[in-house]
Design a protein around this motif. Sequence first.
Motif, mmCIF file in Angstrom:
data_model
loop_
_atom_site.group_PDB
_atom_site.id
_atom_site.type_symbol
_atom_site.label_atom_id
_atom_site.label_comp_id
_atom_site.label_asym_id
_atom_site.label_seq_id
_atom_site.Cartn_x
_atom_site.Cartn_y
_atom_site.Cartn_z
ATOM 1 N N MET A 1 -22.131 -0.106 10.130
ATOM 2 C CA MET A 1 -21.770 1.527 9.236
ATOM 3 C C MET A 1 -21.011 1.706 8.354
ATOM 4 O O MET A 1 -20.172 1.137 7.755
ATOM 5 N N ARG A 2 -21.499 3.289 7.906
ATOM 6 C CA ARG A 2 -20.679 2.905 6.421
ATOM 7 C C ARG A 2 -20.333 3.844 5.691
ATOM 8 O O ARG A 2 -19.844 4.943 6.861
ATOM 9 N N VAL A 3 -18.837 3.670 5.234
ATOM 10 C CA VAL A 3 -17.372 4.694 4.767
ATOM 11 C C VAL A 3 -17.761 4.965 3.583
ATOM 12 O O VAL A 3 -17.384 4.125 2.773
ATOM 13 N N VAL A 4 -16.996 6.342 3.755
ATOM 14 C CA VAL A 4 -16.008 6.716 2.230
ATOM 15 C C VAL A 4 -15.197 6.677 2.572
ATOM 16 O O VAL A 4 -14.497 7.158 2.961
ATOM 17 N N LEU A 5 -14.034 5.861 1.412
ATOM 18 C CA LEU A 5 -13.132 5.481 0.805
ATOM 19 C C LEU A 5 -12.911 6.590 -0.127
ATOM 20 O O LEU A 5 -13.333 5.923 -0.961
ATOM 21 N N ALA A 6 -11.423 7.361 0.553
ATOM 22 C CA ALA A 6 -10.416 7.984 -1.042
ATOM 23 C C ALA A 6 -8.967 7.474 -0.628
ATOM 24 O O ALA A 6 -8.352 8.252 0.584
ATOM 25 N N GLU A 7 -8.695 6.436 -1.800
ATOM 26 C CA GLU A 7 -7.026 6.574 -2.036
ATOM 27 C C GLU A 7 -7.341 6.227 -3.296
ATOM 28 O O GLU A 7 -7.287 5.930 -4.280
ATOM 29 N N ASP A 8 -5.762 7.017 -3.818
ATOM 30 C CA ASP A 8 -5.679 6.840 -4.870
ATOM 31 C C ASP A 8 -5.367 5.700 -6.028
ATOM 32 O O ASP A 8 -4.704 5.311 -6.942
ATOM 33 N N LEU A 9 -4.017 4.979 -4.963
ATOM 34 C CA LEU A 9 -3.623 4.058 -5.628
ATOM 35 C C LEU A 9 -4.565 2.706 -5.392
ATOM 36 O O LEU A 9 -4.786 1.645 -4.770
ATOM 37 N N PHE A 10 -4.285 2.541 -6.387
ATOM 38 C CA PHE A 10 -5.637 1.026 -6.696
ATOM 39 C C PHE A 10 -5.580 -0.273 -5.847
ATOM 40 O O PHE A 10 -6.169 -0.833 -5.264
ATOM 41 N N LEU A 12 -3.896 -0.633 -3.110
ATOM 42 C CA LEU A 12 -4.442 0.043 -1.606
ATOM 43 C C LEU A 12 -5.304 0.435 -1.547
ATOM 44 O O LEU A 12 -6.080 -0.090 -0.437
ATOM 45 N N ARG A 13 -6.657 0.559 -2.223
ATOM 46 C CA ARG A 13 -7.812 1.115 -1.814
ATOM 47 C C ARG A 13 -8.974 -0.447 -1.828
ATOM 48 O O ARG A 13 -9.192 -0.218 -1.196
ATOM 49 N N ASP A 14 -8.060 -0.900 -2.714
ATOM 50 C CA ASP A 14 -8.987 -2.324 -3.019
ATOM 51 C C ASP A 14 -8.968 -3.574 -1.877
ATOM 52 O O ASP A 14 -9.723 -3.893 -1.028
ATOM 53 N N GLY A 15 -7.176 -3.019 -1.332
ATOM 54 C CA GLY A 15 -7.798 -3.748 0.174
ATOM 55 C C GLY A 15 -7.893 -3.242 1.777
ATOM 56 O O GLY A 15 -8.328 -3.635 2.393
ATOM 57 N N LEU A 16 -8.086 -2.456 0.630
ATOM 58 C CA LEU A 16 -8.642 -1.228 2.543
ATOM 59 C C LEU A 16 -9.974 -2.028 2.450
ATOM 60 O O LEU A 16 -10.787 -1.828 3.409
#
Length: 217
Positions: A1-10, A12-16
């Motif tokens: 399943m392909r996900v596009v993730l958008a989060e400006d805090l590095f 949190l983004r890396d953790g997700l």
Amino acid sequence: MRVVLAEDLFLLRDGLVRLLEAHDFEIAAAVETGPELSRALAELKPDVAVVDVRLPPTLTDEGLQCALEARRNRPGLPVLVLSQHVEQLYARELLADGSGGVGYLLKDRVFDAEQFVDAVRRVAAGGTAMDPQVIQQLLSRRAAEDRPLERLTPRELEVLELMAQGRTNAAIAGKLVVTERAIAKHTANIFAKLSLEVSDDDNRRVLAVLAYLDRGR
């Protein structure tokens, strides 16, 4: 399943990214700004988008607006929105087209890995995943101004809250430790008392309940 993730805090983004990859999701793109999100959604056509409401450059509702624009161009695109606080306006905008495949979670829920991953999967499958705090606020506001909610029993209100979160009858039965048949009866009573059309489609009934709770806003 392909996900596009958008989060400006590095962090949190890396953790997700790490969390989703650990649960067999493919990260098609992990971006930090609105323009990057718009391009990724248009070009990569993911199975689901996980989007922070507030993204650069405006840090207002850039992420939400990019997601809504993508849904206009690709109706039914599953979108799970993350927000720091309960903002009913954003929840309403996301649900406005009634096409399903939507979710609204507070960022605190991200730290419950099982709950977060379940929400992503549910939204990707065309379902609805609404944060309990959003539902509580909608219920509280409607209860103060609308007599039909007063006709619901305490148990029916419990069932209504869980239904509006996107849970199936089986899941609600498990949560409340009762039979699925009992939940079906409560659900029928709720729809009758709120004058909503009965539906066997889980997502359609969730959207109907949310539309009712948000009516008149």
